[in-house]
Design a protein around this motif. Structure first.
Motif, PDB file in Angstrom:
ATOM      1  N   ALA A  57       3.899   5.241  -7.393  1.00  0.00           N
ATOM      2  CA  ALA A  57       5.045   4.547  -6.808  1.00  0.00           C
ATOM      3  C   ALA A  57       4.612   3.608  -5.688  1.00  0.00           C
ATOM      4  CB  ALA A  57       6.060   5.565  -6.271  1.00  0.00           C
ATOM      5  N   ILE A  58       3.585   3.979  -4.985  1.00  0.00           N
ATOM      6  CA  ILE A  58       3.052   3.131  -3.906  1.00  0.00           C
ATOM      7  C   ILE A  58       2.063   2.119  -4.477  1.00  0.00           C
ATOM      8  CG2 ILE A  58       1.643   3.115  -1.807  1.00  0.00           C
ATOM      9  CD1 ILE A  58       2.835   5.832  -1.120  1.00  0.00           C
TER      10      ILE A  58
ATOM     11  N   ASP B 152      -4.684   0.549 -11.404  1.00  0.00           N
ATOM     12  CA  ASP B 152      -4.166  -0.335 -10.366  1.00  0.00           C
ATOM     13  C   ASP B 152      -3.298  -1.434 -10.964  1.00  0.00           C
ATOM     14  OD1 ASP B 152      -3.793  -1.206  -7.807  1.00  0.00           O
ATOM     15  OD2 ASP B 152      -5.667  -2.310  -7.687  1.00  0.00           O
ATOM     16  N   GLY B 153      -3.126  -1.416 -12.272  1.00  0.00           N
ATOM     17  CA  GLY B 153      -2.288  -2.411 -12.927  1.00  0.00           C
ATOM     18  C   GLY B 153      -2.948  -3.748 -13.135  1.00  0.00           C
ATOM     19  N   ASP B 154      -4.277  -3.812 -13.016  1.00  0.00           N
ATOM     20  CA  ASP B 154      -4.988  -5.086 -13.160  1.00  0.00           C
ATOM     21  C   ASP B 154      -5.888  -5.023 -14.384  1.00  0.00           C
ATOM     22  OD1 ASP B 154      -6.239  -7.499 -12.848  1.00  0.00           O
ATOM     23  OD2 ASP B 154      -7.704  -6.753 -11.391  1.00  0.00           O
TER      24      ASP B 154
ATOM     25  N   ARG C 189       2.145   2.151   3.625  1.00  0.00           N
ATOM     26  CA  ARG C 189       0.887   1.481   3.934  1.00  0.00           C
ATOM     27  C   ARG C 189      -0.141   2.486   4.454  1.00  0.00           C
ATOM     28  NH1 ARG C 189       2.897  -1.854   6.942  1.00  0.00           N
ATOM     29  NH2 ARG C 189       3.272  -3.469   5.374  1.00  0.00           N
ATOM     30  N   SER C 190       0.319   3.452   5.217  1.00  0.00           N
ATOM     31  CA  SER C 190      -0.572   4.484   5.731  1.00  0.00           C
ATOM     32  C   SER C 190      -1.177   5.304   4.596  1.00  0.00           C
ATOM     33  CB  SER C 190       0.188   5.401   6.695  1.00  0.00           C
ATOM     34  OG  SER C 190      -0.654   6.443   7.162  1.00  0.00           O
ATOM     35  N   VAL C 191      -0.344   5.597   3.600  1.00  0.00           N
ATOM     36  CA  VAL C 191      -0.846   6.336   2.432  1.00  0.00           C
ATOM     37  C   VAL C 191      -1.842   5.477   1.656  1.00  0.00           C
ATOM     38  CG1 VAL C 191      -0.209   7.381   0.226  1.00  0.00           C
ATOM     39  CG2 VAL C 191       1.229   7.759   2.240  1.00  0.00           C
ATOM     40  N   MET C 192      -1.515   4.209   1.454  1.00  0.00           N
ATOM     41  CA  MET C 192      -2.393   3.304   0.710  1.00  0.00           C
ATOM     42  C   MET C 192      -3.758   3.189   1.390  1.00  0.00           C
ATOM     43  SD  MET C 192      -3.004   1.260  -1.808  1.00  0.00           S
ATOM     44  CE  MET C 192      -1.549   0.522  -2.582  1.00  0.00           C
TER      45      MET C 192
END
Length: 356
Positions: A219-220, A171-173, A232-235
């Motif tokens: 990418a999302i 998640d990049g955190d 947003r729906s995919v997320m």
């Protein structure tokens, strides 16, 4: 081994103590210690504080009968299974049955035959030794089970921790988000007065709230900026993906993690996702994690936003009580604010030290 003898006649007590004082059991030459009492009430006080291996008591005594003494003895956890011999001049069958129901192990008839006394006492001491061996064995097995269970729990915790770390990195955190969510969730749950088992499981399960992000395209997931409606729906599907990953587990920990993954974006007013459930229909663990997760997300810098101050994030959580969040969880969050601030200060100080 220790024998307690209760006989209101001091001369009879001396004789009984002399008879049993030098008995050696057949399995080991244990020293037999004899402790005598003419007052049954003093004997009871002694037995409440000291362990023994056999009790010999007269039946008829002025203050407490042998039957009453047995009943009190059986009420003491340490003496529930200690052999008890009743010494009586009465051979009445009904009285003997009453004594057996009260917990008597054996009988001796006055006048006591010394040989019979020694044989019966020796046999009962062997019985007591066998009881002690079985009890120690049971304790050893219980300790082995405790250690094995503890080992399995640690392994389960380690697997959960490493999986949460993997999700966090994807998640990049790298700022310890899952650790802070875990600890904040535990603090909120404790403040709500929930039991220690629930609080512990919550602290271990809440770091998996975003496990479903494994199924979200990079990418999302790492897009620098706002997501459009399709993105947003995919997320939002990370909630159901996470629930599917963790579904059908036998572990209480993983079951709670599945509920959290599925429901931590539901809202108290029913406008959340993925199932738009509301209020108490949202699992409690998810309601608590939601407060901890949103708060930490607000104070953390992301590729699409700056970090908020602690007070700004606090105010946002308070504003969400009754709409986004369970008001009870928010009240616990506010009540434990000093602990939350201390946690954040400690965590960020540790992160900065590691970075340096």
């Amino acid at each position: 081994m220790r024998i307690v003898i209760v006989e209101d006649s001091s001369s009879n007590l001396a004789v009984l103590c002399r008879m049993v004082g030098h008995i050696n059991t057949s399995l080991q030459n244990d020293h037999v210690e004899c402790v005598g009492f003419t007052d049954p009430l003093k004997a009871i006080d002694y037995l409440q504080e000291s362990a023994c291996d056999l009790v010999i008591t007269d039946y008829l005594m002025p203050s407490v009968t042998g039957l009453e003494l047995i009943q009190m003895l059986r009420g003491m956890p340490a003496h529930q299974h200690v052999p008890v011999v009743i010494v009586t001049a009465d051979a009445d069958r009904a009285r003997r049955m009453e004594a057996i129901r009260a917990g008597a192990t054996d009988f001796l008839t006055k006048p006591v035959d010394p040989i019979e006394l020694r044989l019966r006492v020796a046999n009962l001491l062997e019985l007591r030794r066998a009881q002690n061996v079985i009890a120690r064995h049971a304790d050893d097995l219980a300790e082995q089970v405790r250690i094995a269970t503890q080992h399995l729990a640690r392994r389960e915790e380690e697997v959960v921790f490493r999986l949460a770390r993997a999700i966090e990195l994807r998640d990049g955190d790298t700022g310890g988000h899952v650790d802070r969510v875990a600890e904040s969730s535990r603090i909120i749950a404790e403040t709500m007065g929930l039991d220690s088992g629930f609080c512990r499981t919550l602290a271990l399960a809440s770091p998996l709230h975003d496990v479903g992000k494994i199924g979200v395209p990079d990418a999302i997931l790492n897009k620098p900026g706002r997501l459009d409606d399709a993105e947003r729906s995919v997320m939002q599907k990370h909630t159901t993906i996470g629930a599917e990953i963790l579904a059908h587990a036998d572990s209480d920990l993983v079951q709670m993690a599945a509920a959290i993954a599925n429901s931590h974006h539901e809202r108290w007013d029913g406008t959340g996702y993925p199932h738009r459930v509301a209020g108490a229909n949202i699992p409690l663990a998810a309601r608590i994690t939601s407060v901890a997760d949103v708060f930490d997300a607000l104070i953390s810098e992301r590729c699409y936003k700056k970090a908020w101050s602690l007070e700004e994030a606090r105010a946002e959580i308070l504003r969400g009580a009754g709409t986004q969040f369970d008001p009870t969880c928010v009240a616990a969050f506010e009540k434990s604010w000093d602990k939350i601030v201390a946690l954040m200060a400690r965590d960020y100080a540790s992160s900065n030290k590691s970075a340096a």
